[in-house]
Design a protein around this motif. Structure first.
Motif, PDB file in Angstrom:
ATOM      1  N   LEU A  88       0.773  -1.119  -0.149  1.00  0.00           N
ATOM      2  CA  LEU A  88      -0.166   0.021   0.086  1.00  0.00           C
ATOM      3  C   LEU A  88       0.721   1.342   0.188  1.00  0.00           C
ATOM      4  O   LEU A  88       2.285   1.157   0.278  1.00  0.00           O
ATOM      5  CB  LEU A  88      -1.039   0.190   1.251  1.00  0.00           C
ATOM      6  N   ARG A  89       0.136   2.255  -0.306  1.00  0.00           N
ATOM      7  CA  ARG A  89       1.078   3.470  -0.138  1.00  0.00           C
ATOM      8  C   ARG A  89       1.838   3.866   1.286  1.00  0.00           C
ATOM      9  O   ARG A  89       0.989   3.411   2.112  1.00  0.00           O
ATOM     10  CB  ARG A  89       0.290   4.761  -0.777  1.00  0.00           C
ATOM     11  N   THR A  90       2.726   4.684   1.284  1.00  0.00           N
ATOM     12  CA  THR A  90       3.369   4.813   2.630  1.00  0.00           C
ATOM     13  C   THR A  90       2.579   5.742   3.362  1.00  0.00           C
ATOM     14  O   THR A  90       2.059   6.893   2.936  1.00  0.00           O
ATOM     15  CB  THR A  90       4.844   5.273   2.537  1.00  0.00           C
ATOM     16  N   GLY A  91       2.208   5.415   4.776  1.00  0.00           N
ATOM     17  CA  GLY A  91       1.554   6.398   5.575  1.00  0.00           C
ATOM     18  C   GLY A  91       2.468   7.489   6.286  1.00  0.00           C
ATOM     19  O   GLY A  91       3.554   7.086   6.226  1.00  0.00           O
ATOM     20  N   SER A  92       1.970   8.424   6.809  1.00  0.00           N
ATOM     21  CA  SER A  92       2.718   9.270   7.516  1.00  0.00           C
ATOM     22  C   SER A  92       2.574   9.061   8.951  1.00  0.00           C
ATOM     23  O   SER A  92       3.627   9.690   9.936  1.00  0.00           O
ATOM     24  CB  SER A  92       2.470  10.766   7.134  1.00  0.00           C
ATOM     25  N   TYR A  93       1.829   8.612   9.661  1.00  0.00           N
ATOM     26  CA  TYR A  93       1.326   8.496  11.074  1.00  0.00           C
ATOM     27  C   TYR A  93       0.985   7.130  11.298  1.00  0.00           C
ATOM     28  O   TYR A  93       0.465   6.417  10.740  1.00  0.00           O
ATOM     29  CB  TYR A  93       0.289   9.496  11.484  1.00  0.00           C
ATOM     30  N   LEU A  94       1.250   6.681  12.474  1.00  0.00           N
ATOM     31  CA  LEU A  94       0.448   5.512  12.976  1.00  0.00           C
ATOM     32  C   LEU A  94      -0.438   6.237  14.040  1.00  0.00           C
ATOM     33  O   LEU A  94      -0.224   6.632  14.812  1.00  0.00           O
ATOM     34  CB  LEU A  94       1.168   4.568  13.662  1.00  0.00           C
ATOM     35  N   ARG A  95      -1.863   5.667  14.133  1.00  0.00           N
ATOM     36  CA  ARG A  95      -2.698   5.758  14.896  1.00  0.00           C
ATOM     37  C   ARG A  95      -2.762   4.657  16.045  1.00  0.00           C
ATOM     38  O   ARG A  95      -3.164   3.629  15.440  1.00  0.00           O
ATOM     39  CB  ARG A  95      -3.991   6.042  14.428  1.00  0.00           C
ATOM     40  N   ILE A  96      -2.413   4.942  17.245  1.00  0.00           N
ATOM     41  CA  ILE A  96      -2.183   4.029  18.446  1.00  0.00           C
ATOM     42  C   ILE A  96      -3.172   4.295  19.493  1.00  0.00           C
ATOM     43  O   ILE A  96      -3.257   5.378  20.191  1.00  0.00           O
ATOM     44  CB  ILE A  96      -0.886   4.095  18.785  1.00  0.00           C
ATOM     45  N   TYR A  97      -3.888   3.306  19.711  1.00  0.00           N
ATOM     46  CA  TYR A  97      -4.941   3.207  21.083  1.00  0.00           C
ATOM     47  C   TYR A  97      -4.362   2.248  21.976  1.00  0.00           C
ATOM     48  O   TYR A  97      -4.018   1.086  21.514  1.00  0.00           O
ATOM     49  CB  TYR A  97      -6.288   2.601  20.763  1.00  0.00           C
ATOM     50  N   PRO A  98      -3.668   2.854  23.051  1.00  0.00           N
ATOM     51  CA  PRO A  98      -3.161   1.899  24.117  1.00  0.00           C
ATOM     52  C   PRO A  98      -4.360   0.854  24.392  1.00  0.00           C
ATOM     53  O   PRO A  98      -5.497   1.072  24.232  1.00  0.00           O
ATOM     54  CB  PRO A  98      -2.808   2.899  25.299  1.00  0.00           C
ATOM     55  N   PRO A  99      -3.782  -0.314  25.053  1.00  0.00           N
ATOM     56  CA  PRO A  99      -4.590  -1.433  25.415  1.00  0.00           C
ATOM     57  C   PRO A  99      -5.903  -0.971  26.184  1.00  0.00           C
ATOM     58  O   PRO A  99      -5.339  -0.071  27.147  1.00  0.00           O
ATOM     59  CB  PRO A  99      -3.881  -2.396  25.957  1.00  0.00           C
ATOM     60  N   GLY A 100      -7.021  -0.999  26.109  1.00  0.00           N
ATOM     61  CA  GLY A 100      -8.034  -0.656  26.895  1.00  0.00           C
ATOM     62  C   GLY A 100      -8.397   0.859  26.830  1.00  0.00           C
ATOM     63  O   GLY A 100      -9.157   1.232  27.647  1.00  0.00           O
ATOM     64  N   SER A 101      -8.018   1.660  26.047  1.00  0.00           N
ATOM     65  CA  SER A 101      -8.015   3.128  25.973  1.00  0.00           C
ATOM     66  C   SER A 101      -9.177   3.421  24.579  1.00  0.00           C
ATOM     67  O   SER A 101      -8.851   2.611  23.450  1.00  0.00           O
ATOM     68  CB  SER A 101      -6.806   3.850  25.646  1.00  0.00           C
ATOM     69  N   ARG A 102     -10.023   4.355  24.605  1.00  0.00           N
ATOM     70  CA  ARG A 102     -10.610   4.697  23.685  1.00  0.00           C
ATOM     71  C   ARG A 102     -10.199   6.255  23.163  1.00  0.00           C
ATOM     72  O   ARG A 102     -10.819   6.675  22.040  1.00  0.00           O
ATOM     73  CB  ARG A 102     -12.080   5.218  24.173  1.00  0.00           C
ATOM     74  N   SER A 103      -8.821   6.458  23.565  1.00  0.00           N
ATOM     75  CA  SER A 103      -8.170   7.758  23.163  1.00  0.00           C
ATOM     76  C   SER A 103      -7.013   7.279  22.298  1.00  0.00           C
ATOM     77  O   SER A 103      -6.180   6.486  22.825  1.00  0.00           O
ATOM     78  CB  SER A 103      -7.737   8.569  24.145  1.00  0.00           C
ATOM     79  N   ALA A 104      -6.889   7.896  20.995  1.00  0.00           N
ATOM     80  CA  ALA A 104      -5.804   7.430  20.315  1.00  0.00           C
ATOM     81  C   ALA A 104      -4.743   8.562  20.123  1.00  0.00           C
ATOM     82  O   ALA A 104      -4.749   9.728  20.454  1.00  0.00           O
ATOM     83  CB  ALA A 104      -5.966   7.062  18.972  1.00  0.00           C
ATOM     84  N   ALA A 105      -3.286   8.141  19.933  1.00  0.00           N
ATOM     85  CA  ALA A 105      -2.138   9.078  19.824  1.00  0.00           C
ATOM     86  C   ALA A 105      -1.865   8.969  18.210  1.00  0.00           C
ATOM     87  O   ALA A 105      -1.806   7.815  17.841  1.00  0.00           O
ATOM     88  CB  ALA A 105      -1.109   8.979  20.622  1.00  0.00           C
ATOM     89  N   LEU A 106      -1.384  10.241  17.703  1.00  0.00           N
ATOM     90  CA  LEU A 106      -0.844  10.046  16.473  1.00  0.00           C
ATOM     91  C   LEU A 106       0.407  10.206  16.394  1.00  0.00           C
ATOM     92  O   LEU A 106       1.166  11.214  16.947  1.00  0.00           O
ATOM     93  CB  LEU A 106      -1.515  11.187  15.449  1.00  0.00           C
ATOM     94  N   VAL A 107       1.180   9.185  15.930  1.00  0.00           N
ATOM     95  CA  VAL A 107       2.834   9.122  16.124  1.00  0.00           C
ATOM     96  C   VAL A 107       3.428   9.103  14.797  1.00  0.00           C
ATOM     97  O   VAL A 107       2.964   8.644  13.906  1.00  0.00           O
ATOM     98  CB  VAL A 107       3.032   7.882  16.975  1.00  0.00           C
ATOM     99  N   PRO A 108       4.394  10.230  14.497  1.00  0.00           N
ATOM    100  CA  PRO A 108       4.744  10.195  13.278  1.00  0.00           C
ATOM    101  C   PRO A 108       5.609   9.075  12.759  1.00  0.00           C
ATOM    102  O   PRO A 108       6.358   8.660  13.730  1.00  0.00           O
ATOM    103  CB  PRO A 108       5.815  11.604  13.049  1.00  0.00           C
ATOM    104  N   ALA A 109       5.289   8.417  11.756  1.00  0.00           N
ATOM    105  CA  ALA A 109       5.965   6.978  11.306  1.00  0.00           C
ATOM    106  C   ALA A 109       5.641   6.607   9.975  1.00  0.00           C
ATOM    107  O   ALA A 109       4.421   6.653   9.826  1.00  0.00           O
ATOM    108  CB  ALA A 109       5.426   5.920  12.581  1.00  0.00           C
ATOM    109  N   PRO A 110       6.671   6.734   9.006  1.00  0.00           N
ATOM    110  CA  PRO A 110       6.521   6.367   7.633  1.00  0.00           C
ATOM    111  C   PRO A 110       6.357   4.902   7.691  1.00  0.00           C
ATOM    112  O   PRO A 110       7.304   4.079   7.637  1.00  0.00           O
ATOM    113  CB  PRO A 110       7.672   7.003   7.067  1.00  0.00           C
ATOM    114  N   TRP A 111       5.151   4.454   7.498  1.00  0.00           N
ATOM    115  CA  TRP A 111       4.649   2.859   7.589  1.00  0.00           C
ATOM    116  C   TRP A 111       3.955   2.532   6.249  1.00  0.00           C
ATOM    117  O   TRP A 111       3.318   3.179   5.647  1.00  0.00           O
ATOM    118  CB  TRP A 111       3.733   2.782   8.727  1.00  0.00           C
ATOM    119  N   LYS A 112       4.683   1.597   5.851  1.00  0.00           N
ATOM    120  CA  LYS A 112       4.260   0.777   4.470  1.00  0.00           C
ATOM    121  C   LYS A 112       3.735  -0.658   4.603  1.00  0.00           C
ATOM    122  O   LYS A 112       4.558  -1.442   4.784  1.00  0.00           O
ATOM    123  CB  LYS A 112       5.039   0.895   3.386  1.00  0.00           C
TER     124      LYS A 112
END
Length: 129
Positions: A88-112
């Motif tokens: 897939l195309r390379t993303g700019s962020y990872l959206r991460i929900y810690p276990p048991g959380s409904r709030s996510a953090a956006l972490v800069p990360a080039p992920w493909k």
């Protein structure tokens, strides 16, 4: 969630796979506990999701208790290129929900994500997938 700082750790390749540690650091003045898998998805620069979210690796897990200023990690995995299918195309962020959380953090990360494989392991202190 407000007492956790999320960041990316070391990225490593092995046996046709790419592994990248997601770090969870306790910024509180008291201990906190994490158990299970984070929710992880790749996002583009407009914060739109690219492909499906990560599936769980199937590893067993236990509760991780983090003292103040201590960290644990969960390992994200994909293939190291189009091994069994396209990337897939390379993303700019990872959206991460810690276990048991409904709030996510956006972490800069080039992920493909490649070959339809995007997995995440449980939060642990061993650095294992």
């Amino acid at each position: 969630m407000s007492d956790l700082y999320l960041s990316m750790g070391r990225k490593e390749g092995a046996a046709g796979s790419l592994y990248w540690a997601i770090q969870f650091t306790n910024t509180a003045t008291t201990a906190c506990a994490l158990r299970g898998y984070p929710g992880v998805s790749a996002l583009d620069t407009s914060h739109h999701q690219i492909g499906p979210a990560a599936t769980h690796s199937g590893s067993s897990y236990g509760t991780v208790t983090l003292a103040p200023a201590h960290s644990a990690s969960a390992i994200a995995r994909t293939t190291n290129g189009p091994v069994g299918g396209p990337c897939l195309r390379t993303g700019s962020y990872l959206r991460i929900y810690p276990p048991g959380s409904r709030s996510a953090a956006l972490v800069p990360a080039p992920w493909k994500t490649c070959s339809g494989i995007f997995q995440v392991g449980p939060v642990n202190v061993d650095g294992t997938f």
